[in-house]
Design an enzyme around this catalytic site. Structure first.
Site, PDB file in Angstrom:
ATOM      1  N   SER A 232     125.752  66.076  89.485  1.00  0.00           N
ATOM      2  CA  SER A 232     125.920  64.728  88.969  1.00  0.00           C
ATOM      3  C   SER A 232     127.243  64.152  89.475  1.00  0.00           C
ATOM      4  CB  SER A 232     125.824  64.714  87.447  1.00  0.00           C
ATOM      5  OG  SER A 232     125.706  63.400  86.956  1.00  0.00           O
ATOM      6  N   ASP A 299      98.989  64.752  89.242  1.00  0.00           N
ATOM      7  CA  ASP A 299      99.289  66.180  89.245  1.00  0.00           C
ATOM      8  C   ASP A 299      98.397  66.959  90.210  1.00  0.00           C
ATOM      9  OD1 ASP A 299      99.864  68.804  88.674  1.00  0.00           O
ATOM     10  OD2 ASP A 299      99.188  68.755  86.596  1.00  0.00           O
ATOM     11  N   ASP A 302      98.245  67.448  94.484  1.00  0.00           N
ATOM     12  CA  ASP A 302      98.976  68.364  95.361  1.00  0.00           C
ATOM     13  C   ASP A 302      98.302  69.730  95.441  1.00  0.00           C
ATOM     14  OD1 ASP A 302      99.676  69.679  92.959  1.00  0.00           O
ATOM     15  OD2 ASP A 302     101.479  68.466  92.766  1.00  0.00           O
ATOM     16  N   ASP A 306      99.597  71.790  87.521  1.00  0.00           N
ATOM     17  CA  ASP A 306     100.691  72.568  86.960  1.00  0.00           C
ATOM     18  C   ASP A 306     101.689  71.715  86.194  1.00  0.00           C
ATOM     19  OD1 ASP A 306     101.697  71.185  89.084  1.00  0.00           O
ATOM     20  OD2 ASP A 306     102.501  72.920  90.156  1.00  0.00           O
ATOM     21  N   LEU A 308     103.247  69.152  87.333  1.00  0.00           N
ATOM     22  CA  LEU A 308     104.269  68.626  88.221  1.00  0.00           C
ATOM     23  C   LEU A 308     103.657  67.694  89.257  1.00  0.00           C
ATOM     24  CD1 LEU A 308     106.145  71.983  89.009  1.00  0.00           C
ATOM     25  CD2 LEU A 308     106.658  70.349  87.176  1.00  0.00           C
ATOM     26  N   ASP A 465     114.415  62.673  88.576  1.00  0.00           N
ATOM     27  CA  ASP A 465     115.711  62.317  87.995  1.00  0.00           C
ATOM     28  C   ASP A 465     115.638  60.923  87.379  1.00  0.00           C
ATOM     29  OD1 ASP A 465     118.463  61.781  87.459  1.00  0.00           O
ATOM     30  OD2 ASP A 465     119.040  63.163  89.049  1.00  0.00           O
ATOM     31  N   HIS A 503     117.522  65.330  85.736  1.00  0.00           N
ATOM     32  CA  HIS A 503     118.978  65.406  85.832  1.00  0.00           C
ATOM     33  C   HIS A 503     119.471  66.647  85.096  1.00  0.00           C
ATOM     34  CE1 HIS A 503     122.419  63.113  87.273  1.00  0.00           C
ATOM     35  NE2 HIS A 503     123.083  63.494  86.190  1.00  0.00           N
TER      36      HIS A 503
END
Length: 572
Positions: A232, A299, A302, A306, A308, A465, A503
């Site tokens: 950061s 999701d 890809d 999962d 993500l 983020d 973050h």
């Protein structure tokens, strides 16, 4: 280099080092002072690397107490520095929390302006030293002492640098507040120009130079390698030292660097003002609704379901699908037109319509419709809309940072209304904004001094983020490639983007021994390849993923969905 020791009863002997610099060393009735004298004389004779190290760590540590350093020993203006205390700490802890025996040194660097605060420094000197040093960065607007005795960024379950034998050090960036999230205290601190300049980067050089002098005094030699690690604001600091003092560092690690400078703070202000509009703020339930809808839509694209979004560039989620039928706020199952409009502002690129002294022109928006979770603790949108003074504890941190910037940096008026200030059209403050941009700038793409010194850079940013847009790091990396050439950059930079990582939080929380990867690269010349990150999020179940170099992303092929071996790094 000059060292002045306090506590002596006899007048100082005056000697001159090889470069002609006057050095004064006070003799002391205390025999511990002789340890410092031995090390200092070895330096004067140009024999630092062969100087004998004191056999007793306690004596060597205690001898540092009271040491003072002339302003000439620090590369930027100060009024000198002094050691407040030096105490030997016994070995403690186990596993990742283990600490070796080390000398804890607390010091401070005096300001030039008597109205400014000193820079407080902590330096940790292990009795079993590996002849290397790590400077550790801070976070937010700093104001707290970086003790540098814990883990590096993204290495929660890894050994600490201190436990590996590194001398480690950090600072408070040049000002101290009881609570770094106390907006009023931060505003008051930044009313001083020297405090502001220190935070923006000057304190990094000052802290480094003091630490090097103390390391030489303790061990009789300079570190063979010096690294910087941070996340950061600390990631911004890592880029700052590589850009400004690259010849003094052998490597740097920057996790989700807050390097967007003035454009990033303008983005905080633009977005806060949009969210503060009547009915525009989406409450936490609506924030969660958006994130769930995006993950559900993108999701599996890809290859793996999962939780993500691993290929954000191919996520074509349409936020209009969540629109309330009437356009008004109909509850937590949909988004109103006002809320959708504010979210689109956050997702859009910021382009400034006035020139900046830094040369920057804007910054990328957030991946709100590609997987960012706005409910993320601390870095998300909180539970209350942005508001004017007094700021509510639950409102977005973006607005808090913007408020500190406007009142403390721009207007120097603790009573100003930051939300009433339009950072995209600053009016009479345009010149001030331009000047501040040059002070804050961390986007210099020419890293030649760092590269020519043999420096290596690891840059890592999460796709999800919600505080610092990953698009800034992507744009910065591309600018370095344009400036220095792809071949040159491949030899000293590795940039990874991580799906689901926010973050420091997220659906995937990185745990990776990046310091060992960096050190091996520097020492052997072999660049990191096939790196794997473990997920230490509560729902991660110990899964792993390959760290994919930008712009590639982890695509599932076959096998255990929780194993990095089941994924390959694919091109967009």
């Amino acid at each position: 280099m000059g060292v002045r020791r306090g506590g002596g009863e006899e007048p100082p002997d005056k000697k001159t080092d090889k470069e002609g610099t006057d050095v004064q060393i006070h003799r002391s009735a205390n025999p511990l002072g002789m340890l410092a004298l031995v090390a200092a004389l070895a330096l004067l004779a140009g024999r630092a690397q062969s100087a004998p190290r004191p056999a007793d760590p306690a004596l060597a540590c205690n001898s540092l107490s009271g040491a003072t350093f002339a302003a000439s020993q620090i590369g930027l203006p100060t009024s000198g520095a002094s050691v407040i205390s030096a105490t030997l700490q016994p070995a403690s802890g186990t596993g990742a929390a283990a600490k070796p025996e080390y000398c804890k040194v607390l010091a401070q660097i005096a300001p030039v302006d008597p109205g400014a605060q000193p820079i407080k420094v902590q330096l940790n000197l292990p009795s079993a030293w590996n002849e290397k040093a790590v400077q550790m960065g801070g976070g937010g607007f700093d104001g707290f002492l970086v003790t540098a005795d814990g883990p590096g960024p993204g290495a929660k379950a890894q050994p600490t640098p201190l436990s590996l034998g590194y001398a480690t050090f950090g600072s408070d960036s040049g000002h101290s507040v009881a609570n770094p999230f106390d907006v009023e205290a931060q505003v008051a601190a930044f009313m001083n120009d020297e405090v502001l300049a220190n935070y923006a980067g000057a304190q990094l050089k000052k802290t480094h130079d003091l630490a090097m002098a103390l390391i030489r005094l303790r061990y009789g030699e300079a570190p063979r390698r010096t690294y910087f690690v941070g996340a950061s604001a600390g990631g911004r600091e890592a880029l700052t030292v590589a850009q400004k003092w690259g010849a003094e560092y052998d490597g740097a690690i920057a996790y989700y660097p807050a390097g967007g400078g003035l454009p990033m703070v303008v983005e905080f202000g633009r977005d806060s003002r949009a969210l503060a509009a009547h009915g525009a703020y989406p409450n936490p339930a609506k924030q969660a609704l958006l994130h769930s809808a995006v993950v559900a839509a993108c999701d599996a694209a890809d290859g793996a379901s999962d939780g993500l979004v691993s290929n954000p560039a191919r996520c074509g989620f349409n936020v209009a699908s969540l629109r309330c039928a009437s356009g008004g706020d109909e509850g937590n199952t949909c988004l109103s037109d006002a809320q959708i409009a504010a979210l689109k502002v956050m997702a859009s690129e910021l382009r400034l319509n006035y020139p900046l002294g830094s040369g920057e022109t804007g910054i990328a928006g957030y991946n709100l419709f590609q997987g960012v979770d706005l409910t993320a603790p601390v870095s998300g949108l909180g539970a209350a809309a942005p508001s004017s003074m007094p700021l509510a504890p639950a409102q977005p941190i973006h607005d808090k940072f913007y408020d500190i910037f406007v009142r403390g940096w721009v207007m120097r008026d603790p009573h100003a209304n930051s939300l009433a200030f339009d950072p995209e059209n600053p009016g009479v403050y345009t010149a001030r904004m331009s000047d501040l941009s040059a002070i804050m700038q961390t986007a210099q793409p020419d890293l030649s001094a760092f590269k020519n010194h043999g420096g290596k850079l690891i840059l890592l940013h999460g796709d999800a983020d919600s505080l610092v847009p990953v698009g800034w790091s992507e744009a910065y990396y591309r600018s370095v490639v344009r400036t220095m050439g792809a071949g040159a950059v491949d030899g000293f930079v590795r940039f990874y983007t991580v799906p689901g990582y926010g973050h420091g939080v997220g659906a995937f929380i990185v745990d990776w021994d990046s310091l060992s990867a960096l050190d091996h690269w520097v020492e052997s010349g072999a660049a990191p390849e096939g790196q794997v990150a473990a997920d230490v999020s509560p729902g991660g179940r110990g899964r792993t993923r390959p760290l994919c170099r930008y712009p590639t992303w982890p695509r599932y092929t076959s096998g255990d969905i929780n194993s990095a071996a089941s994924f390959t790094c694919a091109h967009p």
